[in-house]
Design an enzyme around this catalytic site. Structure first.
Site, PDB file in Angstrom:
ATOM      1  N   LYS A 117       0.894  -1.175   0.000  1.00  0.00           N
ATOM      2  CA  LYS A 117       0.000   0.000   0.000  1.00  0.00           C
ATOM      3  C   LYS A 117       0.925   1.216   0.000  1.00  0.00           C
ATOM      4  O   LYS A 117       1.436   1.623   1.031  1.00  0.00           O
ATOM      5  CB  LYS A 117      -0.870  -0.013   1.262  1.00  0.00           C
ATOM      6  N   CYS A 139      13.314  10.453   8.052  1.00  0.00           N
ATOM      7  CA  CYS A 139      12.999  10.165   9.460  1.00  0.00           C
ATOM      8  C   CYS A 139      14.235  10.198  10.348  1.00  0.00           C
ATOM      9  O   CYS A 139      14.151  10.521  11.523  1.00  0.00           O
ATOM     10  CB  CYS A 139      12.271   8.836   9.587  1.00  0.00           C
TER      11      CYS A 139
HETATM   12  P1  ADP Z   1       3.131  11.096   7.030  1.00  0.00           P
HETATM   13  O1  ADP Z   1       2.640  11.644   8.331  1.00  0.00           O
HETATM   14  O2  ADP Z   1       4.606  11.103   6.907  1.00  0.00           O
HETATM   15  O3  ADP Z   1       2.397  11.571   5.818  1.00  0.00           O
HETATM   16  P2  ADP Z   1       1.680   8.738   7.596  1.00  0.00           P
HETATM   17  O4  ADP Z   1       2.168   8.027   8.784  1.00  0.00           O
HETATM   18  O5  ADP Z   1       0.431   9.524   7.687  1.00  0.00           O
HETATM   19  O6  ADP Z   1       2.884   9.575   7.047  1.00  0.00           O
HETATM   20  O7  ADP Z   1       1.503   7.718   6.391  1.00  0.00           O
HETATM   21  C1  ADP Z   1       2.398   6.687   6.066  1.00  0.00           C
HETATM   22  C2  ADP Z   1       1.640   5.596   5.365  1.00  0.00           C
HETATM   23  O8  ADP Z   1       0.628   5.115   6.243  1.00  0.00           O
HETATM   24  C3  ADP Z   1       0.902   6.026   4.108  1.00  0.00           C
HETATM   25  O9  ADP Z   1       0.927   4.966   3.164  1.00  0.00           O
HETATM   26  C4  ADP Z   1      -0.509   6.269   4.593  1.00  0.00           C
HETATM   27  O10 ADP Z   1      -1.500   6.129   3.592  1.00  0.00           O
HETATM   28  C5  ADP Z   1      -0.640   5.171   5.621  1.00  0.00           C
HETATM   29  N1  ADP Z   1      -1.668   5.439   6.659  1.00  0.00           N
HETATM   30  C6  ADP Z   1      -2.077   6.625   7.151  1.00  0.00           C
HETATM   31  N2  ADP Z   1      -3.040   6.465   8.081  1.00  0.00           N
HETATM   32  C7  ADP Z   1      -3.241   5.129   8.190  1.00  0.00           C
HETATM   33  C8  ADP Z   1      -4.101   4.314   8.985  1.00  0.00           C
HETATM   34  N3  ADP Z   1      -4.959   4.848   9.860  1.00  0.00           N
HETATM   35  N4  ADP Z   1      -4.026   2.989   8.829  1.00  0.00           N
HETATM   36  C9  ADP Z   1      -3.162   2.422   7.971  1.00  0.00           C
HETATM   37  N5  ADP Z   1      -2.328   3.134   7.180  1.00  0.00           N
HETATM   38  C10 ADP Z   1      -2.358   4.467   7.282  1.00  0.00           C
END
Ligand code: ADP
Length: 500
Positions: A188, A299
């Site tokens: 994903k 990171c």
């Molecule tokens: P950033 O804050 O650096 O944008 P995120 O941690 O939000 O990174 O996102 C990293 C990955 O996790 C992306 O592929 C995002 O779509 C996915 N993601 C974000 N929220 C969720 C969630 N609640 N459950 C699973 N995957 C998620």
């Protein structure tokens, strides 16, 4: 290659925006798409499939059926290795296209992707493939009536949730060991950076990975990502991204089937400069490069410099001079070292932190204005704050942008306690020409990776991953194989034959 050349090539790209499930590109069931623009020039990049629970179920069913058929996991290590070598060769053939796709979506400088990231991803793939038939399981010393083996077994269907800051490298760090251990996989990608892995999916099929073994499900984290993390037919979830979402992934695992979890999350990595550091210009150069490269969207960026008060003013002066080397410039220009941040939202988030820093009264230094940027681009000027202590929001929260904090310290012991006063524990560094001091500090630092008189130096043979809220488990190195497998003990009883 000149800039016009790059722009022409970008304009000519045929971009696949549908998910890749069971060996083919497919539309999402309800045809929902993600609307977005490029951070480089605001051009429309809408159309990526926004998958939901139904799409995830189809991908998981395909992955499960490929795993149960054993079409991939029963191939010998030598066969799997040849397939991944072929994939690496195909990625090399499409090297430029992969770099163009990542530049267009994330705004990082094309030069970074072309010269560094994409070659590094291909190298990682080759490294893991090379290891697999030299990687042994264990046997424990036999007893008179028994013998035990300890073997690593594939988990089954595993989901790999990706970040946007280095799409190809992080994908290969996870995908290669997951596949080589015999798992069927569902990637994903981050919604901000999905195009390159969708191309890789086609190349993987061409390389000989059977249908259903390597799927890509695109979409939002809250829908597609969450559905994967909660799915009962998935046995492992491996994630790189923010600590906030990492914590949710742990919860999803607990709420569903206790699937194995690997997390590579945020950081606020300390960079200690001791009074006994003798080469301050070199130290400032290394710090600036690791902090401002990719607009600080890494990171493990060393975002807290903890500097002995005796040398602090001189060191800050050297750092300020470095700022001019990291001025954002048009990402499509092959000369640019630094491009954009990934989106307007990210730009806004970083600028909000900069505002907080200004309001706190900390001294602020920034580079001069950006060069050759499109009016619709998203970027942030590299910025340094000099602060009194480690308690501010800026010192404690991950900004994920080009914002460096310098904090003074009165002793090396104080430097260590400031360094460890963080919820994160990803990387750390100590700069000192007193080897006793450097070694002692390295042992005190709470981090998964400690550098002595260096930073960011890297090799596939060493593990990468943090402790505390920086995560669980390791990417890279031979240890990565442990993540994508479980240990099985087989106790073999036998009746000794009486030889009298
Ligand atoms: P950033 O804050 O650096 O944008 P995120 O941690 O939000 O990174 O996102 C990293 C990955 O996790 C992306 O592929 C995002 O779509 C996915 N993601 C974000 N929220 C969720 C969630 N609640 N459950 C699973 N995957 C998620």
């Amino acid at each position: 290659m000149n800039i016009n050349n790059i722009i022409n090539k970008i304009n000519a790209l045929e971009i696949e925006k549908r998910s890749f499930i069971n060996g083919e590109y497919v539309n999402s069931i309800d045809m929902n798409i993600i609307n977005k623009v490029s951070p480089v020039d605001g051009r429309d990049l809408s159309g990526l499939s926004a998958c939901n629970q139904g799409d995830v179920n189809i991908a998981v069913a395909a992955a499960k059926s490929s795993f149960e058929s054993k079409i991939w996991c029963n191939q010998s290590p030598q066969e799997k290795k040849q397939v991944l070598y072929r994939l690496a060769d195909l990625m090399l053939l499409h090297h430029e296209e992969l770099a163009l796709l990542d530049t267009l979506e994330t705004g990082r400088a094309f030069k970074n992707y072309y010269n560094d990231s994409v070659p590094k991803a291909i190298e990682a793939l080759r490294y893991f493939a090379e290891c697999i038939d030299k990687y042994y399981d264990h046997a424990i010393p036999p007893r008179a009536d028994a013998f035990a083996s300890i073997t690593r077994e594939p988990l089954g269907v595993v989901a790999l949730i990706m970040p946007w800051n280095d799409p190809m490298v992080v994908s290969m760090w996870k995908l290669a060991p997951a596949l080589l251990m015999g798992n069927s996989t569902i990637v994903k990608p981050a919604e901000q950076s999905s195009f390159s892995i969708l191309l890789v999916a086609r190349l993987a099929k061409e390389a000989g990975i059977p249908d259903g073994v390597f799927n890509v499900v695109t979409g939002f984290g809250e829908t597609a990502g969450k559905a994967l993390a909660l799915h009962l037919d998935i046995s492992g979830i491996f994630f790189t991204g923010s600590s906030e979402v990492g914590k949710k992934i742990l919860q999803y695992s607990g709420q569903s089937n206790m699937k194995k979890v690997g997390l590579e999350c945020g950081g606020k990595s300390p960079f200690i400069v001791s009074e006994k550091c003798t080469d301050l210009p070199k130290t400032a150069k290394v710090l600036a490069k690791n902090m401002f490269y990719n607009q600080g969207q890494i990171c493990s960026a060393p975002s807290r410099a903890i500097v002995a008060n005796e040398i602090k003013d001189k060191f800050v002066e050297l750092l300020i001079r470095e700022l001019e080397n990291y001025i954002p410039n048009d990402p499509f220009n092959i000369e640019s070292e630094v491009g954009c941040v990934v989106s307007k939202e990210q730009q806004h988030k970083i600028q909000t932190y900069i505002e907080l820093g200004i309001q706190s009264g900390a001294k602020k230094y920034s580079s001069s204005t950006a060069k050759n940027m499109h009016p619709n681009s998203s970027y942030v000027l590299p910025t340094i704050f000099v602060q009194e202590n480690n308690h501010s929001i800026l010192a404690q929260e991950e900004i994920f942008g080009p914002v460096l904090l310098v904090i003074g310290s009165n002793s090396i012991q104080e430097s260590v306690s400031i360094a460890n006063d963080s919820k994160y524990g990803l990387a750390a560094s100590i700069w000192s020409n007193d080897s006793d001091e450097a070694y002692w500090v390295s042992r005190q630092l709470q981090a998964g990776i400690v550098h002595i008189n260096s930073y960011g130096d890297d090799d596939n043979s060493v593990p990468f991953g943090g402790i505390k809220e920086s995560g669980i488990g390791k990417d890279k190195s031979i240890y990565a194989f442990d993540e994508y497998s479980y240990l099985k003990t087989t106790w073999i009883h036998y009746e000794p034959i009486n030889d009298n």
